[in-house]
Design an enzyme around this catalytic site. Structure first.
Site, PDB file in Angstrom:
ATOM      1  N   ARG A  28       0.841  -1.209   0.000  1.00 27.20           N
ATOM      2  CA  ARG A  28       0.000   0.000   0.000  1.00 27.20           C
ATOM      3  C   ARG A  28       0.869   1.248   0.000  1.00 27.20           C
ATOM      4  O   ARG A  28       1.866   1.317   0.730  1.00 27.20           O
ATOM      5  CB  ARG A  28      -0.925   0.017   1.221  1.00 27.20           C
ATOM      6  CG  ARG A  28      -1.982  -1.042   1.159  1.00 27.20           C
ATOM      7  CD  ARG A  28      -2.970  -0.930   2.308  1.00 27.20           C
ATOM      8  NE  ARG A  28      -3.704  -2.181   2.438  1.00 27.20           N
ATOM      9  CZ  ARG A  28      -4.767  -2.508   1.708  1.00 27.20           C
ATOM     10  NH1 ARG A  28      -5.235  -1.678   0.812  1.00 27.20           N
ATOM     11  NH2 ARG A  28      -5.359  -3.674   1.879  1.00 27.20           N
ATOM     12  N   ASP A  29       0.458   2.222  -0.805  1.00 27.36           N
ATOM     13  CA  ASP A  29       1.155   3.501  -0.843  1.00 27.36           C
ATOM     14  C   ASP A  29       0.987   4.196   0.516  1.00 27.36           C
ATOM     15  O   ASP A  29      -0.098   4.206   1.091  1.00 27.36           O
ATOM     16  CB  ASP A  29       0.582   4.380  -1.969  1.00 27.36           C
ATOM     17  CG  ASP A  29       1.483   5.571  -2.287  1.00 27.36           C
ATOM     18  OD1 ASP A  29       2.040   5.601  -3.398  1.00 27.36           O
ATOM     19  OD2 ASP A  29       1.617   6.468  -1.422  1.00 27.36           O
ATOM     20  N   ILE A  30       2.060   4.799   1.008  1.00 24.82           N
ATOM     21  CA  ILE A  30       2.048   5.457   2.315  1.00 24.82           C
ATOM     22  C   ILE A  30       1.160   6.709   2.295  1.00 24.82           C
ATOM     23  O   ILE A  30       0.675   7.158   3.343  1.00 24.82           O
ATOM     24  CB  ILE A  30       3.505   5.793   2.742  1.00 24.82           C
ATOM     25  CG1 ILE A  30       3.642   5.883   4.251  1.00 24.82           C
ATOM     26  CG2 ILE A  30       4.023   7.043   2.055  1.00 24.82           C
ATOM     27  CD1 ILE A  30       5.092   5.926   4.738  1.00 24.82           C
ATOM     28  N   ASN A  86       5.114   6.802 -13.259  1.00 26.85           N
ATOM     29  CA  ASN A  86       5.768   8.100 -13.401  1.00 26.85           C
ATOM     30  C   ASN A  86       7.229   7.856 -13.759  1.00 26.85           C
ATOM     31  O   ASN A  86       7.876   6.984 -13.168  1.00 26.85           O
ATOM     32  CB  ASN A  86       5.661   8.891 -12.095  1.00 26.85           C
ATOM     33  CG  ASN A  86       4.224   9.234 -11.741  1.00 26.85           C
ATOM     34  OD1 ASN A  86       3.406   9.460 -12.625  1.00 26.85           O
ATOM     35  ND2 ASN A  86       3.909   9.250 -10.465  1.00 26.85           N
ATOM     36  N   VAL A  95      10.363   8.549  -6.193  1.00 26.25           N
ATOM     37  CA  VAL A  95      11.191   7.429  -5.720  1.00 26.25           C
ATOM     38  C   VAL A  95      11.894   6.804  -6.927  1.00 26.25           C
ATOM     39  O   VAL A  95      11.243   6.399  -7.902  1.00 26.25           O
ATOM     40  CB  VAL A  95      10.330   6.379  -4.980  1.00 26.25           C
ATOM     41  CG1 VAL A  95      11.186   5.185  -4.575  1.00 26.25           C
ATOM     42  CG2 VAL A  95       9.663   7.011  -3.756  1.00 26.25           C
ATOM     43  N   HIS A  99       8.233   1.763 -10.326  1.00 25.68           N
ATOM     44  CA  HIS A  99       7.019   1.304  -9.645  1.00 25.68           C
ATOM     45  C   HIS A  99       5.789   1.644 -10.473  1.00 25.68           C
ATOM     46  O   HIS A  99       5.769   2.637 -11.190  1.00 25.68           O
ATOM     47  CB  HIS A  99       6.903   1.899  -8.236  1.00 25.68           C
ATOM     48  CG  HIS A  99       7.053   3.395  -8.183  1.00 25.68           C
ATOM     49  ND1 HIS A  99       8.283   4.016  -8.222  1.00 25.68           N
ATOM     50  CD2 HIS A  99       6.140   4.381  -8.101  1.00 25.68           C
ATOM     51  CE1 HIS A  99       8.120   5.327  -8.163  1.00 25.68           C
ATOM     52  NE2 HIS A  99       6.828   5.578  -8.089  1.00 25.68           N
ATOM     53  N   MET A 100       4.798   0.800 -10.320  1.00 23.28           N
ATOM     54  CA  MET A 100       3.514   0.976 -10.994  1.00 23.28           C
ATOM     55  C   MET A 100       2.502   1.304  -9.906  1.00 23.28           C
ATOM     56  O   MET A 100       2.406   0.581  -8.916  1.00 23.28           O
ATOM     57  CB  MET A 100       3.181  -0.375 -11.643  1.00 23.28           C
ATOM     58  CG  MET A 100       2.257  -0.364 -12.790  1.00 23.28           C
ATOM     59  SD  MET A 100       2.169  -2.074 -13.450  1.00 23.28           S
ATOM     60  CE  MET A 100       3.188  -1.935 -14.905  1.00 23.28           C
ATOM     61  N   HIS A 101       1.775   2.422 -10.071  1.00 21.33           N
ATOM     62  CA  HIS A 101       0.689   2.746  -9.146  1.00 21.33           C
ATOM     63  C   HIS A 101      -0.583   2.048  -9.640  1.00 21.33           C
ATOM     64  O   HIS A 101      -0.884   2.111 -10.838  1.00 21.33           O
ATOM     65  CB  HIS A 101       0.398   4.254  -9.141  1.00 21.33           C
ATOM     66  CG  HIS A 101       1.502   5.122  -8.628  1.00 21.33           C
ATOM     67  ND1 HIS A 101       1.475   5.694  -7.369  1.00 21.33           N
ATOM     68  CD2 HIS A 101       2.665   5.530  -9.189  1.00 21.33           C
ATOM     69  CE1 HIS A 101       2.568   6.434  -7.195  1.00 21.33           C
ATOM     70  NE2 HIS A 101       3.308   6.353  -8.289  1.00 21.33           N
TER      71      HIS A 101
END
Ligand code: DGP
Length: 113
Positions: A28-30, A86, A95, A99-101
């Protein structure tokens, strides 16, 4: 290596891991921007999408498969969701570990930036 996501993979920084296999982990994203906001990252340190080699395109396909599977598990597959990568400073990448959201669970705006 001083990389937050490598430290999460190594278990040196706690995170809410929702999926793991030998190639990727997801957590999970912070700072969630939607009710479901997960990050899918390769275990290997790859800095940006620009650094993906042709051989590693399979890895990107795998990350998308994991995103689809997680969308289903988290109940957002039918209503819809968004997958975002991004890349670089103007792409909003903070970061420096690819990474893939995966975002969903609310109406997301139609805008792309
Ligand atoms: P980006 O702008 O695409 O580089 O997004 C990086 C995301 O990573 C951002 O939404 C917040 C998230 N993030 C940063 N540090 C941590 C952390 O230590 N733990 C977790 N779970 N997420 C983090």
């Amino acid at each position: 290596m001083d990389c937050i996501f490598c430290k999460i993979i190594a278990g040196q920084i706690p995170s809410d891991v929702v999926y793991t296999d030998n190639k990727v982990i997801a957590f999970r994203d912070i700072n969630p921007l939607a009710p479901v906001h997960l990050l899918i990252i390769p275990r290997e340190h790859i800095t940006t999408l620009n650094d993906i080699s042709e051989q590693e395109t399979m890895l990107m396909g795998h990350m998308l498969q994991v995103a689809r599977q997680l969308a289903k598990q988290h109940g957002i597959a039918t209503k819809g969701y968004r997958v975002v990568i991004n890349c670089g400073p103007q792409g909003g990448q903070v970061v420096q570990h690819l990474h893939m959201h995966l975002l969903g669970g609310r109406e997301l705006s139609g805008g792309m930036g």
